[in-house]
Scaffold this motif. Sequence first.
Motif, PDB file in Angstrom:
ATOM      1  N   LYS A  12       0.836  -1.200   0.000  1.00  0.00           N
ATOM      2  CA  LYS A  12       0.000   0.000   0.000  1.00  0.00           C
ATOM      3  C   LYS A  12       0.875   1.255   0.000  1.00  0.00           C
ATOM      4  O   LYS A  12       0.617   2.212  -0.735  1.00  0.00           O
ATOM      5  CB  LYS A  12      -0.922   0.003   1.218  1.00  0.00           C
ATOM      6  CG  LYS A  12      -1.942   1.134   1.200  1.00  0.00           C
ATOM      7  CD  LYS A  12      -2.834   1.070   2.415  1.00  0.00           C
ATOM      8  CE  LYS A  12      -3.880   2.161   2.414  1.00  0.00           C
ATOM      9  NZ  LYS A  12      -3.396   3.489   2.161  1.00  0.00           N
ATOM     10  N   ASP A  13       1.938   1.229   0.843  1.00  0.00           N
ATOM     11  CA  ASP A  13       2.854   2.368   0.874  1.00  0.00           C
ATOM     12  C   ASP A  13       3.487   2.587  -0.495  1.00  0.00           C
ATOM     13  O   ASP A  13       3.646   3.720  -0.960  1.00  0.00           O
ATOM     14  CB  ASP A  13       3.963   2.151   1.921  1.00  0.00           C
ATOM     15  CG  ASP A  13       3.429   2.249   3.346  1.00  0.00           C
ATOM     16  OD1 ASP A  13       2.274   2.693   3.510  1.00  0.00           O
ATOM     17  OD2 ASP A  13       4.169   1.887   4.272  1.00  0.00           O
ATOM     18  N   LYS A  14       3.846   1.479  -1.142  1.00  0.00           N
ATOM     19  CA  LYS A  14       4.462   1.573  -2.468  1.00  0.00           C
ATOM     20  C   LYS A  14       3.475   2.181  -3.464  1.00  0.00           C
ATOM     21  O   LYS A  14       3.834   3.071  -4.248  1.00  0.00           O
ATOM     22  CB  LYS A  14       4.892   0.172  -2.923  1.00  0.00           C
ATOM     23  CG  LYS A  14       5.718   0.153  -4.188  1.00  0.00           C
ATOM     24  CD  LYS A  14       6.169  -1.253  -4.501  1.00  0.00           C
ATOM     25  CE  LYS A  14       6.965  -1.295  -5.787  1.00  0.00           C
ATOM     26  NZ  LYS A  14       7.378  -2.648  -6.146  1.00  0.00           N
ATOM     27  N   GLU A  15       2.203   1.704  -3.395  1.00  0.00           N
ATOM     28  CA  GLU A  15       1.185   2.259  -4.289  1.00  0.00           C
ATOM     29  C   GLU A  15       0.976   3.750  -4.027  1.00  0.00           C
ATOM     30  O   GLU A  15       0.862   4.545  -4.961  1.00  0.00           O
ATOM     31  CB  GLU A  15      -0.151   1.519  -4.076  1.00  0.00           C
ATOM     32  CG  GLU A  15      -0.189   0.145  -4.698  1.00  0.00           C
ATOM     33  CD  GLU A  15      -1.483  -0.592  -4.357  1.00  0.00           C
ATOM     34  OE1 GLU A  15      -2.462   0.067  -3.947  1.00  0.00           O
ATOM     35  OE2 GLU A  15      -1.507  -1.826  -4.505  1.00  0.00           O
ATOM     36  N   GLU A  54       3.754   5.705  -5.466  1.00  0.00           N
ATOM     37  CA  GLU A  54       3.633   5.790  -6.922  1.00  0.00           C
ATOM     38  C   GLU A  54       2.549   6.784  -7.330  1.00  0.00           C
ATOM     39  O   GLU A  54       2.725   7.560  -8.279  1.00  0.00           O
ATOM     40  CB  GLU A  54       3.339   4.406  -7.506  1.00  0.00           C
ATOM     41  CG  GLU A  54       4.557   3.498  -7.509  1.00  0.00           C
ATOM     42  CD  GLU A  54       4.230   2.089  -7.991  1.00  0.00           C
ATOM     43  OE1 GLU A  54       3.095   1.853  -8.439  1.00  0.00           O
ATOM     44  OE2 GLU A  54       5.132   1.237  -7.914  1.00  0.00           O
ATOM     45  N   LYS A  55       1.428   6.783  -6.578  1.00  0.00           N
ATOM     46  CA  LYS A  55       0.352   7.744  -6.869  1.00  0.00           C
ATOM     47  C   LYS A  55       0.835   9.173  -6.655  1.00  0.00           C
ATOM     48  O   LYS A  55       0.561  10.065  -7.473  1.00  0.00           O
ATOM     49  CB  LYS A  55      -0.866   7.468  -5.974  1.00  0.00           C
ATOM     50  CG  LYS A  55      -1.696   6.285  -6.429  1.00  0.00           C
ATOM     51  CD  LYS A  55      -2.870   6.075  -5.493  1.00  0.00           C
ATOM     52  CE  LYS A  55      -3.648   4.828  -5.875  1.00  0.00           C
ATOM     53  NZ  LYS A  55      -4.736   4.560  -4.917  1.00  0.00           N
ATOM     54  N   GLN A  56       1.553   9.386  -5.535  1.00  0.00           N
ATOM     55  CA  GLN A  56       2.074  10.725  -5.257  1.00  0.00           C
ATOM     56  C   GLN A  56       3.053  11.157  -6.351  1.00  0.00           C
ATOM     57  O   GLN A  56       3.037  12.304  -6.805  1.00  0.00           O
ATOM     58  CB  GLN A  56       2.762  10.760  -3.888  1.00  0.00           C
ATOM     59  CG  GLN A  56       1.787  10.722  -2.728  1.00  0.00           C
ATOM     60  CD  GLN A  56       2.491  10.629  -1.386  1.00  0.00           C
ATOM     61  OE1 GLN A  56       3.682  10.406  -1.324  1.00  0.00           O
ATOM     62  NE2 GLN A  56       1.719  10.801  -0.318  1.00  0.00           N
ATOM     63  N   LYS A  57       3.888  10.227  -6.765  1.00  0.00           N
ATOM     64  CA  LYS A  57       4.863  10.518  -7.819  1.00  0.00           C
ATOM     65  C   LYS A  57       4.136  10.880  -9.121  1.00  0.00           C
ATOM     66  O   LYS A  57       4.494  11.842  -9.814  1.00  0.00           O
ATOM     67  CB  LYS A  57       5.756   9.289  -8.023  1.00  0.00           C
ATOM     68  CG  LYS A  57       6.953   9.529  -8.899  1.00  0.00           C
ATOM     69  CD  LYS A  57       7.801   8.275  -8.931  1.00  0.00           C
ATOM     70  CE  LYS A  57       8.992   8.457  -9.831  1.00  0.00           C
ATOM     71  NZ  LYS A  57       9.815   7.247  -9.931  1.00  0.00           N
TER      72      LYS A  57
END
Length: 201
Positions: free
Chosen positions: A173-176, A179-182
């Motif tokens: 979830k943190d990775k997702e 990625e969304k923030q990026k």
Amino acid sequence: MAAAVNDFEPWLIDKLKSLKTDEGVFGSYISGILEGEDSVDEKRDALEGILSEIVDSDMSIHVSEILDKWESCKPKEEAPKPTADVDAQLAKLMESQAPAATTRREYTDEEKKIREAILSQYSQLSDNEQDEENVEEPQSTDLVKNTNASDVAAAARERREQARLEAQRKKEKDKEDREKQKQLKEEKKEKRKTQKGERKR
């Protein structure tokens, strides 16, 4: 074990915070591993598996530090109490019962014959029973196997697995989220570029 947990958990929380990770998920998982009945090597392997998710370098140093702290927080085994009193009491008890145990009853000839007849009849009966029953009877189901230790171990394994899955889900979830923030940053950047381009025209 309560004393170990009282001293160890705050230290572990601080340690995980210093590693910039979620102490709630990883802390319970690490505690579960340490409280288990695995060998030190198995615990070390499990900790390395967890810490590989958290840190990139000095993993063995962190693992050793956690294991050392756990060992130092564990309550020391109490020294066995002197057994001299127990031994003395046991010796006295044996002495008091010795005369009763050593007196042998003498059987009359008639009693000996009856005894031998009963014994030979009993041995014949048991031989016949064994011939009739070649197959051993299944053990009585009245006795239930004590599975407390295996149940506790299974529950601990299940808790560790659950904590591992939660940690994995949180990591994904943190990775997702990252990625969304990026992606949002990239989109904002693109918007700004297009807005600047339009202004120049």
